[in-house]
Design a protein around this motif. Structure first.
Motif, mmCIF file in Angstrom:
data_model
loop_
_atom_site.group_PDB
_atom_site.id
_atom_site.type_symbol
_atom_site.label_atom_id
_atom_site.label_comp_id
_atom_site.label_asym_id
_atom_site.label_seq_id
_atom_site.Cartn_x
_atom_site.Cartn_y
_atom_site.Cartn_z
ATOM 1 N N LEU A 187 52.662 16.849 52.379
ATOM 2 C CA LEU A 187 52.901 18.273 52.376
ATOM 3 C C LEU A 187 53.169 18.894 53.733
ATOM 4 O O LEU A 187 54.002 19.752 53.871
ATOM 5 N N ALA A 188 52.478 18.484 54.735
ATOM 6 C CA ALA A 188 52.447 19.252 55.978
ATOM 7 C C ALA A 188 53.753 19.210 56.764
ATOM 8 O O ALA A 188 53.775 19.475 57.934
ATOM 9 N N ASP A 189 54.853 18.921 56.072
ATOM 10 C CA ASP A 189 56.080 18.725 56.839
ATOM 11 C C ASP A 189 56.784 20.026 57.211
ATOM 12 O O ASP A 189 57.352 20.144 58.255
ATOM 13 N N ALA A 190 56.742 21.018 56.346
ATOM 14 C CA ALA A 190 57.556 22.223 56.515
ATOM 15 C C ALA A 190 57.422 22.816 57.914
ATOM 16 O O ALA A 190 58.405 22.988 58.616
ATOM 17 N N ASN A 191 56.202 23.114 58.317
ATOM 18 C CA ASN A 191 56.034 23.541 59.688
ATOM 19 C C ASN A 191 55.050 22.663 60.443
ATOM 20 O O ASN A 191 54.790 22.896 61.600
ATOM 21 N N GLU A 204 49.498 26.607 49.302
ATOM 22 C CA GLU A 204 50.710 25.977 49.827
ATOM 23 C C GLU A 204 51.967 26.660 49.308
ATOM 24 O O GLU A 204 52.889 26.957 50.066
ATOM 25 N N VAL A 205 51.977 26.906 48.017
ATOM 26 C CA VAL A 205 53.145 27.563 47.431
ATOM 27 C C VAL A 205 53.323 28.945 48.039
ATOM 28 O O VAL A 205 54.438 29.341 48.403
ATOM 29 N N TYR A 206 52.213 29.657 48.177
ATOM 30 C CA TYR A 206 52.263 31.001 48.771
ATOM 31 C C TYR A 206 52.887 30.941 50.152
ATOM 32 O O TYR A 206 53.801 31.702 50.472
ATOM 33 N N GLN A 220 61.734 28.103 37.766
ATOM 34 C CA GLN A 220 62.682 27.457 38.668
ATOM 35 C C GLN A 220 61.994 26.991 39.944
ATOM 36 O O GLN A 220 62.184 25.851 40.388
ATOM 37 N N LEU A 221 61.165 27.887 40.505
ATOM 38 C CA LEU A 221 60.456 27.538 41.735
ATOM 39 C C LEU A 221 59.533 26.354 41.503
ATOM 40 O O LEU A 221 59.422 25.465 42.346
ATOM 41 N N ALA A 222 58.884 26.359 40.348
ATOM 42 C CA ALA A 222 57.965 25.258 40.051
ATOM 43 C C ALA A 222 58.720 23.928 40.037
ATOM 44 O O ALA A 222 58.295 22.945 40.642
ATOM 45 N N ARG A 223 59.854 23.929 39.361
ATOM 46 C CA ARG A 223 60.682 22.717 39.319
ATOM 47 C C ARG A 223 61.047 22.303 40.731
ATOM 48 O O ARG A 223 60.931 21.142 41.119
ATOM 49 N N VAL A 257 52.459 28.481 40.960
ATOM 50 C CA VAL A 257 53.552 29.355 41.384
ATOM 51 C C VAL A 257 53.293 30.783 40.906
ATOM 52 O O VAL A 257 53.457 31.743 41.663
ATOM 53 N N VAL A 258 52.885 30.897 39.675
ATOM 54 C CA VAL A 258 52.586 32.221 39.131
ATOM 55 C C VAL A 258 51.502 32.903 39.962
ATOM 56 O O VAL A 258 51.609 34.082 40.294
ATOM 57 N N GLN A 259 50.484 32.147 40.322
ATOM 58 C CA GLN A 259 49.411 32.732 41.116
ATOM 59 C C GLN A 259 49.889 33.134 42.504
ATOM 60 O O GLN A 259 49.511 34.185 43.023
ATOM 61 N N ALA A 260 50.729 32.313 43.097
ATOM 62 C CA ALA A 260 51.262 32.653 44.414
ATOM 63 C C ALA A 260 52.105 33.923 44.331
ATOM 64 O O ALA A 260 52.004 34.812 45.182
ATOM 65 N N LEU A 261 52.900 34.019 43.290
ATOM 66 C CA LEU A 261 53.715 35.222 43.114
ATOM 67 C C LEU A 261 52.823 36.447 42.938
ATOM 68 O O LEU A 261 53.123 37.521 43.459
#
Lengths: 244, 244
Positions: free
Chosen positions: A8-12, A28-30, A52-55, A64-68
């Motif tokens: 996971l920790a790749d993005a930043n 993480e999703v948030y 879509q985001l979940a996919r 995803v719903v919770q992050a939104l």
DNA sequence: CAGCTTAAAAGTGAATTCACTTTATGGTCC
DNA sequence: GGACCATAAAGTGAATTCACTTTTAAGCTG
């Protein structure tokens, strides 16, 4: 199902799990969504579909719903029942505007904290400041290598973070403290690899030293003024970049 | 974010479905939990178990978990992974401290809004003010009946709400606007049947009138000062109650 | 071909389920 | 009796499922 969570920790590349607790999927999703919104990958008005985001992210819809929902609570996203979440118009400037919010909160918080921050906490911050100073010396002595600069940068950021959060923590008002924390959590999203210039870091250390002295002397007036100056400087020194 | 101005939940949060859009289950659970925390039914340190709450409220665990996540994002509740959520120590004073936060935010927001609020919006607020004034007259003329008092109270609250939110909306800074909105959403939790005394309402109307005039004249200084006074008054006039 | 109708596809809120972790309970040994 | 440990009960994060709503797109009528 598949339970490999380590990629996971790749993005930043900022968060390395300390031993026991990895952040929840929701977190993480948030973070990911917030980053993409701030980077204008999702501009104002863009529709964020949970399915879509979940996919796309590779998790189930639930986190995803919770992050939104959290983004909606923040006011970054708007979603009415049974409709898709849309990015709020003007969300691109979020970080810039957060800086203005800090300008309202942190000077007062500094004044309040000056009256009640424990001495031990001041001492801890002073040792951090000394470390930054040491790193600066190393950089200047040791032919200004990139390596030393990075180390200096890391120490500088750690001190920055610790000082501002300590002030929030000890201002004696929970919602204000939380509001400041939230500002920093946004700021943190953009921290990634934002190397500061030596000039900015020198100036920052000076500002912070003044502030820290004021805290030690229980001088609310000075603490507040120093914080105001510090924040004004920060925005003045980089009027161009989104990343404040 | 706040869309329906007409629904005021009663003590148990029972909400009659007006028109077509009922709030989501998450919202209801969130409101209920928040109310119970503020009322110290869940004191600091209390454990909030999603399963138990779900059983108790009569919904599935999903919306409860989401509500808890929002409370955590607010900073009212703390929850580390795989552990139960606990009410943060000191959460009892949340509303009181929110008022201090408003004192940091709203005066500046008023100053900012004075520069950019559209005239039409000022006009709308002025008609609301006139309505309050009319209700006040009716109350004083018509032998001060309880009925008229309630009507006056309702008009007063509506105007209060509209004015402060309009200022937030037009201050030109999204995070600040959202922060103020959030303060009001907390305040709203305690609104229920909080009848104001005629003295407070008279004073409030005066404050608001000064503020509104300043907005109309694009006078930031006065707007800011008026807001500060207004908020100080509000806290001075009821130093005893939790409900601010 | 525009405009209305309507069936299919996609999306959403919420319940249920599952794998795993924490907490509580009860029994053993000292 | 109290410390220690195994095991059951309860709780949690996240996936899946289901009933319902919105969006999309095709089909039909004039």
């Amino acid at each position: 199902m598949i339970k490999d969570t380590s990629l996971l920790a790749d993005a930043n590349g900022q968060i390395v799990t300390e031993d026991d607790d990895s952040p929840s999927l929701v977190d993480e999703v948030y973070q990911k969504l917030l980053l993409r919104i701030i980077r204008c990958e999702f501009p104002g008005g863009a529709e964020l579909k949970s399915t879509q985001l979940a996919r796309e992210i590779g998790v189930s819809r639930t986190p995803v719903v919770q992050a939104l929902a959290r983004l909606q609570a923040d006011g970054i996203v708007i979603q009415q029942k049974n409709h898709r979440a849309v990015v709020r118009e003007g969300a691109e400037n979020w970080l810039l505007e957060i800086h203005e919010l800090r300008l309202l909160l942190e000077p007062s918080a500094a004044a309040m904290a000056a009256q009640r921050i424990p001495e031990s906490e001041v001492a801890r911050l002073q040792t951090l400041a000394a470390e930054v100073k040491a790193c600066q010396q190393q950089y200047e002595d040791g032919n200004q290598s990139r390596e030393h600069l990075q180390k200096w940068g890391a120490a500088s950021r750690a001190f920055d973070y610790a000082l501002h959060l300590a002030i929030a923590e000890h201002c004696g008002n929970l919602p204000i403290s939380e509001a400041i924390h939230k500002c920093w959590s946004y700021k943190r999203v953009s921290y990634s690899a934002a190397d500061e210039s030596p000039e900015i870091m020198t100036r920052g250390l000076y500002d912070h030293t003044v502030l820290l002295d004021a805290l030690q002397n229980r001088d609310s007036e000075t603490a507040s003024a120093a914080m105001t100056m510090h924040l004004r400087n920060a925005s003045r020194m980089r009027p161009d970049r989104l990343i404040v």
